[in-house]
Design an enzyme around this catalytic site. Structure first.
Site: not given
Ligand SMILES: NC(=O)c1ccc[n+]([C@@H]2O[C@H](COP(=O)([O-])OP(=O)(O)OC[C@H]3O[C@@H](n4cnc5c(N)ncnc54)[C@H](O)[C@@H]3O)[C@@H](O)[C@H]2O)c1
Length: 256
Positions: A163, A196
């Site tokens: 990622y 987030v």
């Protein structure tokens, strides 16, 4: 959009294409662009969340974004939806390359098939969506491409090397496309979210202790939420950022 939110006249009626627009930060992007009067097209694989979002916005505003089920790992299908959007809705002005997946993996256990699959989700669609949408933007005289990066690159987070590799590559993609597409008045920028607190993050990775540790390292002691990210995407799509390209904008409450 609350009453304090900026209103960008340049986004009115613009065609905005959002990948992964059905949940998480993507849902907030869909809401924000819809509330600006843009014509939003979202693709996702989460039909339940995406359809609920479309229904919510229809009930609230009387108009609805268009949702298409599309697995963005399937490049042909992604390009087909982009092409159909140009034909049926109008030329795409803003492409938001948002969808990604940060599943954890051990560096020891990665094999070639998993490497390819992660890149096919977290990196490859960004290029091919840009390639397809840019043709429409050229016809229309310009546009904005917003690629979603990640704070994980700067923080050198472990436990998900593929990622982070894909997210690092996005910075190169943004800068190189900004060079190639600038002559057509197409801007390309990277939006870099911090930690987030989406539903998925809270369900899968971030417990109360992790959140406290993150906040301790943020300059701003707030819970970073999807609605903190969307306004920067609006700005990057709007005429107010017309001279900005090839940039990286972090919205991370000063995490470092
Ligand atoms: N949440 C964070 O803390 C954080 C931090 C840094 C960067 N980001 C980046 O922000 C972007 C949005 O992240 P998020 O946290 O909202 O993620 P999320 O997992 O909550 O939402 C991603 C959306 O993409 C969709 N999606 C997943 N795979 C797909 C596929 N194959 N085809 C089509 N749609 C697919 C999901 O269904 C979902 O609606 C991503 O690029 C992510 O890397 C998020």
């Amino acid at each position: 959009m609350n009453q304090q939110s900026a209103r960008y006249a340049s986004l009115e009626q613009r065609v905005v294409f959002i990948t992964g627009g059905g949940s998480g930060i993507g849902a907030s992007l869909t809401r924000a662009f819809h509330h600006q009067g843009a014509r939003v097209v979202l693709v996702d694989i989460n039909d339940t969340a995406s359809e609920a979002l479309v229904d919510e916005l229809r009930a609230e505003t009387g108009a609805a974004p268009r949702y298409h089920h599309c697995d963005i790992r399937d490049v042909a299908s992604l390009k087909q939806v982009i092409h159909a959007t140009g034909q049926n809705v109008g030329p795409i002005h803003t492409l938001v390359n948002n969808a990604a997946n940060d599943d954890r993996h051990s560096w020891r256990e990665v094999d070639v098939a998993y490497w390819d699959e992660r890149m096919s989700l977290n990196l490859r669609p960004m290029f091919f969506a840009a390639q397809a949408a840019a043709e429409q933007m050229i016809q229309a005289g310009g546009g904005s491409i917003i690629n979603f990066g990640s704070v994980s690159v700067r923080m050198a987070l472990g436990g998900l090397p593929l990622y982070v590799t894909a997210k690092a590559a996005i910075h190169g993609l943004t800068r190189s496309l900004a060079r190639d597409l600038g002559q057509y008045n197409i801007r390309v920028n990277t939006l870099v979210p911090g930690a987030v607190m989406t539903e998925r993050q809270l369900e899968k990775w971030i417990g109360p202790d992790d959140e406290a540790a993150i906040q301790a390292r943020q300059c701003l002691k707030l819970r970073l939420e999807p609605q903190h990210i969307a306004p920067t995407a609006l700005f990057l799509a709007s005429a107010e950022s017309q001279a900005m390209t090839g940039q990286e904008l972090s919205v991370d409450a000063g995490w470092g």
